[in-house]
Motif scaffolding. Structure first.
Motif, PDB file in Angstrom:
ATOM      1  N   ALA A 294      -6.834  -2.594  -1.864  1.00  0.00           N
ATOM      2  CA  ALA A 294      -5.812  -3.616  -2.541  1.00  0.00           C
ATOM      3  C   ALA A 294      -5.086  -3.440  -1.244  1.00  0.00           C
ATOM      4  O   ALA A 294      -4.355  -4.987  -1.358  1.00  0.00           O
ATOM      5  CB  ALA A 294      -5.477  -3.596  -3.246  1.00  0.00           C
ATOM      6  N   GLN A 295      -4.645  -2.658  -0.406  1.00  0.00           N
ATOM      7  CA  GLN A 295      -3.826  -2.718   0.640  1.00  0.00           C
ATOM      8  C   GLN A 295      -4.449  -3.598   1.531  1.00  0.00           C
ATOM      9  O   GLN A 295      -4.379  -4.005   2.568  1.00  0.00           O
ATOM     10  CB  GLN A 295      -2.922  -1.846   0.388  1.00  0.00           C
ATOM     11  CG  GLN A 295      -1.972  -1.370  -0.350  1.00  0.00           C
ATOM     12  CD  GLN A 295      -1.865   0.001   0.893  1.00  0.00           C
ATOM     13  OE1 GLN A 295      -2.725   0.810   0.969  1.00  0.00           O
ATOM     14  NE2 GLN A 295      -0.461   0.508  -0.406  1.00  0.00           N
ATOM     15  N   HIS A 296      -5.998  -2.998   1.815  1.00  0.00           N
ATOM     16  CA  HIS A 296      -6.345  -3.647   2.908  1.00  0.00           C
ATOM     17  C   HIS A 296      -7.154  -5.831   2.378  1.00  0.00           C
ATOM     18  O   HIS A 296      -6.642  -6.120   3.083  1.00  0.00           O
ATOM     19  CB  HIS A 296      -8.217  -3.159   2.913  1.00  0.00           C
ATOM     20  CG  HIS A 296      -9.557  -3.227   3.742  1.00  0.00           C
ATOM     21  ND1 HIS A 296      -8.893  -3.348   4.822  1.00  0.00           N
ATOM     22  CD2 HIS A 296     -10.042  -4.058   3.719  1.00  0.00           C
ATOM     23  CE1 HIS A 296      -9.658  -3.732   5.847  1.00  0.00           C
ATOM     24  NE2 HIS A 296     -10.344  -4.884   4.768  1.00  0.00           N
ATOM     25  N   ARG A 297      -7.666  -5.210   1.329  1.00  0.00           N
ATOM     26  CA  ARG A 297      -7.568  -6.335   0.558  1.00  0.00           C
ATOM     27  C   ARG A 297      -6.484  -8.096   1.186  1.00  0.00           C
ATOM     28  O   ARG A 297      -6.552  -9.482   1.554  1.00  0.00           O
ATOM     29  CB  ARG A 297      -7.833  -7.146  -0.507  1.00  0.00           C
ATOM     30  CG  ARG A 297      -9.401  -6.285  -0.432  1.00  0.00           C
ATOM     31  CD  ARG A 297      -9.947  -7.054  -1.836  1.00  0.00           C
ATOM     32  NE  ARG A 297     -11.453  -6.008  -1.798  1.00  0.00           N
ATOM     33  CZ  ARG A 297     -11.806  -5.874  -3.096  1.00  0.00           C
ATOM     34  NH1 ARG A 297     -11.470  -6.461  -4.102  1.00  0.00           N
ATOM     35  NH2 ARG A 297     -13.739  -5.325  -3.410  1.00  0.00           N
ATOM     36  N   LEU A 298      -5.287  -7.116   0.934  1.00  0.00           N
ATOM     37  CA  LEU A 298      -3.455  -8.140   1.285  1.00  0.00           C
ATOM     38  C   LEU A 298      -3.620  -7.592   2.253  1.00  0.00           C
ATOM     39  O   LEU A 298      -3.440  -9.181   2.735  1.00  0.00           O
ATOM     40  CB  LEU A 298      -2.543  -7.352   0.618  1.00  0.00           C
ATOM     41  CG  LEU A 298      -2.405  -7.667  -1.175  1.00  0.00           C
ATOM     42  CD1 LEU A 298      -1.419  -6.124  -1.386  1.00  0.00           C
ATOM     43  CD2 LEU A 298      -2.041  -8.801  -1.440  1.00  0.00           C
ATOM     44  N   SER A 299      -4.319  -7.160   3.412  1.00  0.00           N
ATOM     45  CA  SER A 299      -3.632  -7.698   4.691  1.00  0.00           C
ATOM     46  C   SER A 299      -5.128  -8.360   5.499  1.00  0.00           C
ATOM     47  O   SER A 299      -4.462  -8.821   6.443  1.00  0.00           O
ATOM     48  CB  SER A 299      -3.917  -5.962   5.145  1.00  0.00           C
ATOM     49  OG  SER A 299      -4.900  -5.895   5.484  1.00  0.00           O
TER      50      SER A 299
END
Length: 67
Positions: free
Chosen positions: A54-59
């Motif tokens: 999720a953090q990767h996709r948000l970035s």
């Protein structure tokens, strides 16, 4: 809460380690079983992977309103 503890106990994830009566009320103390610790470790890893994804996709997502 007690329903959840009963299910966890039935699944072999927790066990009752102590029972007593305090001030007229029945108390039961639980602890994780070996299998419960394994399942908890696996679930923790799974949730960590999901959070990382999720953090990767948000970035990768462009910021809204920064044009």
């Amino acid at each position: 809460m007690y329903g959840a503890l009963d299910r966890l106990s039935g699944d072999g994830l927790v066990s009752v380690v102590k029972e007593e009566v305090v001030a007229g009320r029945h108390r039961r103390y639980y602890d994780l079983t070996g299998h419960g610790r394994t399942v908890l470790a696996e679930e923790t890893s799974r949730l960590t992977r999901l959070a990382t994804t999720a953090q990767h996709r948000l970035s990768l997502r462009p910021e809204w309103g920064t044009r």
